[in-house]
Design a protein around this motif. Structure first.
Motif, PDB file in Angstrom:
ATOM      1  N   GLU A 168       0.888  -1.281  -0.080  1.00 45.08           N
ATOM      2  CA  GLU A 168       0.013   0.077  -0.001  1.00 45.08           C
ATOM      3  C   GLU A 168       0.858   1.249  -0.056  1.00 45.08           C
ATOM      4  O   GLU A 168       1.867   1.272   0.767  1.00 45.08           O
ATOM      5  CB  GLU A 168      -0.916  -0.047   1.059  1.00 45.08           C
ATOM      6  N   SER A 169       0.504   2.134  -0.925  1.00 47.40           N
ATOM      7  CA  SER A 169       1.233   3.583  -1.070  1.00 47.40           C
ATOM      8  C   SER A 169       2.161   3.387  -2.215  1.00 47.40           C
ATOM      9  O   SER A 169       2.852   2.344  -2.151  1.00 47.40           O
ATOM     10  CB  SER A 169       1.836   4.017   0.236  1.00 47.40           C
ATOM     11  N   PRO A 170       2.570   4.338  -2.755  1.00 43.61           N
ATOM     12  CA  PRO A 170       3.386   4.748  -3.930  1.00 43.61           C
ATOM     13  C   PRO A 170       4.848   4.432  -3.489  1.00 43.61           C
ATOM     14  O   PRO A 170       5.627   3.406  -4.109  1.00 43.61           O
ATOM     15  CB  PRO A 170       3.228   5.850  -4.709  1.00 43.61           C
ATOM     16  N   LYS A 171       5.218   4.532  -2.133  1.00 38.88           N
ATOM     17  CA  LYS A 171       6.603   4.451  -1.710  1.00 38.88           C
ATOM     18  C   LYS A 171       6.828   2.881  -1.393  1.00 38.88           C
ATOM     19  O   LYS A 171       7.677   2.445  -1.966  1.00 38.88           O
ATOM     20  CB  LYS A 171       6.878   5.256  -0.599  1.00 38.88           C
ATOM     21  N   VAL A 172       5.866   2.328  -0.574  1.00 40.40           N
ATOM     22  CA  VAL A 172       6.125   0.894  -0.485  1.00 40.40           C
ATOM     23  C   VAL A 172       5.908  -0.108  -1.688  1.00 40.40           C
ATOM     24  O   VAL A 172       6.936  -0.791  -1.780  1.00 40.40           O
ATOM     25  CB  VAL A 172       4.872   0.436   0.532  1.00 40.40           C
ATOM     26  N   ILE A 173       4.948   0.358  -2.675  1.00 44.24           N
ATOM     27  CA  ILE A 173       5.020  -0.428  -3.922  1.00 44.24           C
ATOM     28  C   ILE A 173       6.210  -0.209  -4.655  1.00 44.24           C
ATOM     29  O   ILE A 173       6.750  -1.264  -5.236  1.00 44.24           O
ATOM     30  CB  ILE A 173       3.941   0.096  -4.576  1.00 44.24           C
ATOM     31  N   GLY A 174       6.766   0.899  -4.691  1.00 47.98           N
ATOM     32  CA  GLY A 174       7.942   1.089  -5.196  1.00 47.98           C
ATOM     33  C   GLY A 174       9.167   0.270  -4.874  1.00 47.98           C
ATOM     34  O   GLY A 174       9.944  -0.213  -5.586  1.00 47.98           O
ATOM     35  N   THR A 175       9.098   0.424  -3.442  1.00 45.70           N
ATOM     36  CA  THR A 175      10.072  -0.477  -2.868  1.00 45.70           C
ATOM     37  C   THR A 175      10.096  -1.857  -3.005  1.00 45.70           C
ATOM     38  O   THR A 175      11.318  -2.599  -3.222  1.00 45.70           O
ATOM     39  CB  THR A 175      10.299  -0.295  -1.468  1.00 45.70           C
ATOM     40  N   ALA A 176       8.841  -2.439  -3.122  1.00 47.26           N
ATOM     41  CA  ALA A 176       8.871  -3.950  -3.533  1.00 47.26           C
ATOM     42  C   ALA A 176       9.259  -4.185  -4.858  1.00 47.26           C
ATOM     43  O   ALA A 176       9.849  -5.101  -5.033  1.00 47.26           O
ATOM     44  CB  ALA A 176       7.444  -4.356  -3.546  1.00 47.26           C
ATOM     45  N   LEU A 177       8.899  -3.126  -5.956  1.00 47.40           N
ATOM     46  CA  LEU A 177       9.377  -3.387  -7.139  1.00 47.40           C
ATOM     47  C   LEU A 177      10.895  -3.146  -7.361  1.00 47.40           C
ATOM     48  O   LEU A 177      11.383  -4.100  -8.183  1.00 47.40           O
ATOM     49  CB  LEU A 177       8.744  -2.305  -8.215  1.00 47.40           C
ATOM     50  N   ASP A 178      11.543  -2.399  -6.619  1.00 40.43           N
ATOM     51  CA  ASP A 178      13.018  -2.239  -6.759  1.00 40.43           C
ATOM     52  C   ASP A 178      13.614  -3.473  -6.133  1.00 40.43           C
ATOM     53  O   ASP A 178      14.716  -3.888  -6.639  1.00 40.43           O
ATOM     54  CB  ASP A 178      13.314  -1.147  -5.667  1.00 40.43           C
ATOM     55  N   ALA A 179      13.041  -4.394  -5.054  1.00 44.83           N
ATOM     56  CA  ALA A 179      13.463  -5.589  -4.710  1.00 44.83           C
ATOM     57  C   ALA A 179      13.168  -6.881  -5.574  1.00 44.83           C
ATOM     58  O   ALA A 179      13.533  -7.927  -5.252  1.00 44.83           O
ATOM     59  CB  ALA A 179      12.873  -5.889  -3.301  1.00 44.83           C
TER      60      ALA A 179
END
Length: 270
Positions: free
Chosen positions: A40-51
């Motif tokens: 949930e949230s762009p920051k968290v989603i982006g971090t997951a995609l980065d991983a």
């Protein structure tokens, strides 16, 4: 380019993952390879995609299609994007979306404890910590304050629980973690890897958190227990050190998440 699907029917089975599946069903214990979780949230989603985690679908308010959601859609061009009026989405999820964007993602393959600890010097070990908020806060502190990995007993809350992921601000995707399936027998694994163990507990023979022997440990596992009851007596007895945080005004203990942050800071690798 992502396919945008405007919601008119909240009964669509594609939306079960966001509203009608329990955390246990999302986790899919019987078939882990089919498990998903919600970021949930762009920051968290982006971090997951980065991983390197795999998105399944996105759910967002219309205003984000041309806003914060656009960057996520660019990164996930083959992933369907569900959208609808805020009031409609609130009926679906039961609450107003935090920051307006959710992403269903595939669960990563379980990590091996020995493998993620092979080159670690400071790790956190959690026993029976069941509150999702505490799990998320502990992960955030572990990532920020120098822990190399987190190990969890089977009775701990899933780090990919929706609330745990949100509270961690995505650090559950940044710091390696694994579940110890045979805890406390796996204490032997820590010893075999060369770790000394420090149980955070209130006992008469405890040493202060600033004891120089702790800082001198080449490899140290900080062991923290459940909310309320703390660590099992057998776990405390099996550890090399029992450690207390010096406190004032007669306060006897801190919440496990707060205690973890203090311990991680003091015992981090210098």
């Amino acid at each position: 380019m992502s396919t945008v699907i405007e919601l008119t029917d909240l009964c669509a089975p594609e939306l079960d993952v966001y509203a009608r599946l329990t955390e246990a069903q999302l986790r899919s214990r019987l078939e882990p390879e089919k498990g998903v979780f919600i970021a949930e949230s762009p920051k968290v989603i982006g971090t997951a995609l980065d991983a390197g985690l795999e998105p399944v679908s996105l759910l967002m308010e219309p205003r984000h299609l041309e806003g914060q959601g656009m960057a996520l859609m660019d990164r996930c061009p083959e992933v369907p994007v569900y959208t609808g009026a805020p009031e409609l989405l609130e009926k679906l999820t039961g609450y107003r979306l935090s920051r307006g964007i959710l992403c269903a993602m595939r669960r990563p393959a379980p990590a091996d404890a020995a493998e993620i600890c092979e080159n670690a010097r400071r790790i956190a070990v959690l026993e029976g910590v069941v509150d999702a908020t505490n799990i998320g806060a502990i992960f955030r502190s572990a990532a920020a304050l120098g822990m190399d990995a987190v190990l969890l007993s089977p009775t701990c809350c899933d780090p990919l629980n929706r609330r745990a992921v949100r509270v961690s601000m995505g650090t559950v995707f940044q710091i390696p973690w694994a579940v110890l399936e045979r805890w406390p027998q796996d204490m032997n694994l820590l010893r075999a890897l060369g770790f000394q163990t420090a149980a955070m507990a209130l006992c008469g023979d405890s040493v202060s958190l600033d004891d120089p022997r702790l800082e001198a440990c080449g490899r140290l596992a900080v062991v923290l227990g459940a909310e309320g009851d703390g660590l099992a007596r057998s776990t405390v007895a099996a550890c090399d050190y029992t450690v207390r945080i010096p406190m004032a005004h007669g306060v006897d203990s801190l919440n496990v998440a707060a205690a973890s942050a203090v311990a991680f800071w003091q015992l981090r690798r210098k």
